[in-house]
Design a protein around this motif. Structure first.
Motif, short mmCIF file in Angstrom:
data_model
loop_
_atom_site.label_atom_id
_atom_site.label_comp_id
_atom_site.label_asym_id
_atom_site.label_seq_id
_atom_site.Cartn_x
_atom_site.Cartn_y
_atom_site.Cartn_z
N LEU A 58 40.07 37.49 23.43
CA LEU A 58 40.84 38.73 23.28
C LEU A 58 40.10 39.93 23.85
O LEU A 58 40.73 40.88 24.32
N ILE A 59 38.78 39.90 23.83
CA ILE A 59 38.00 41.03 24.34
C ILE A 59 38.23 41.23 25.84
O ILE A 59 38.58 42.33 26.26
N PRO A 60 38.05 40.19 26.67
CA PRO A 60 38.33 40.41 28.11
C PRO A 60 39.79 40.71 28.38
O PRO A 60 40.11 41.40 29.35
N ALA A 61 40.70 40.23 27.53
CA ALA A 61 42.12 40.54 27.72
C ALA A 61 42.36 42.03 27.52
O ALA A 61 43.06 42.66 28.32
N ILE B 236 43.18 42.71 39.64
CA ILE B 236 43.27 42.63 38.18
C ILE B 236 42.86 41.24 37.70
O ILE B 236 42.10 41.11 36.74
N ASN B 237 43.33 40.20 38.36
CA ASN B 237 42.96 38.84 37.95
C ASN B 237 41.48 38.57 38.15
O ASN B 237 40.85 37.93 37.31
N LYS B 238 40.93 39.06 39.25
CA LYS B 238 39.50 38.84 39.49
C LYS B 238 38.66 39.58 38.44
O LYS B 238 37.68 39.03 37.93
N TYR B 239 39.07 40.78 38.09
CA TYR B 239 38.35 41.54 37.06
C TYR B 239 38.42 40.79 35.73
O TYR B 239 37.41 40.64 35.04
N VAL C 148 47.04 36.75 34.99
CA VAL C 148 47.27 37.91 34.14
C VAL C 148 48.66 38.45 34.43
O VAL C 148 48.99 38.73 35.57
N LYS C 149 49.44 38.61 33.40
CA LYS C 149 50.84 38.99 33.58
C LYS C 149 51.13 40.42 33.13
O LYS C 149 52.11 40.67 32.44
#
Length: 109
Positions: free
Chosen positions: A96-99, A52-55, A37-38
Motif C-alpha cells: 500500500l505504501i508504494p501505491a 508512472i508505472n516505472k516509478y 497502474v490504473k
C-alpha cells in the motif's frame, strides 16, 4: 512451524512483486487495462503510462526489500508471540505504501 509460514508468505510476496515489476521497469508493457497502474493520469498518454508505472515499480521493489528481510529473519526467530505473528503475516500489506506514493506522483502530470 508458524515462523516458516510467515517466512514463506513474506519471501514469496517480495520476490513476486519484484518479478512482476521487471517488465514495467524495462518499459515492455504497453498500455492496457489488465496489468499495471490504473490511475486516470496513466491512461492520458503513453509517456505517462511508462513514467508512472516505472516509478511505481521502483517504489514497489524498494519496499519489497523489507518483506524479504522479514521472511529471512522469521526463519531464524524462536516461535513468535501472537502480536508479532500477526504483524509479520500482514507485512505484505506494505504494498500500500508504494501505491500511495505512486498516486501522489501521478498527480504531478
Amino acid at each position: 512451524m508458524e515462523n516458516i509460514f510467515v517466512a514463506v508468505i513474506n519471501i514469496t510476496c517480495g520476490l513476486l512483486f519484484v518479478c512482476l515489476g521487471i517488465p514495467f521497469y524495462k518499459e515492455r508493457v504497453k498500455m492496457n487495462h489488465l496489468y499495471g497502474v490504473k490511475f486516470n493520469k496513466s491512461f492520458e498518454s503513453e509517456e505517462n503510462w511508462y513514467k508512472i508505472n516505472k516509478y511505481c515499480v521502483k517504489r514497489l521493489m524498494i519496499w519489497s526489500i523489507p518483506l524479504l528481510f522479514i521472511g529471512i529473519i522469521a526463519i531464524f526467530l524462536p516461535p513468535l508471540n501472537e502480536f508479532l505473528m500477526i504483524m509479520f503475516t500482514f507485512a505484505p500489506c506494505i504494498v500500500l505504501i508504494p501505491a500511495i506514493e505512486s498516486y501522489i506522483y501521478s498527480k504531478k502530470f
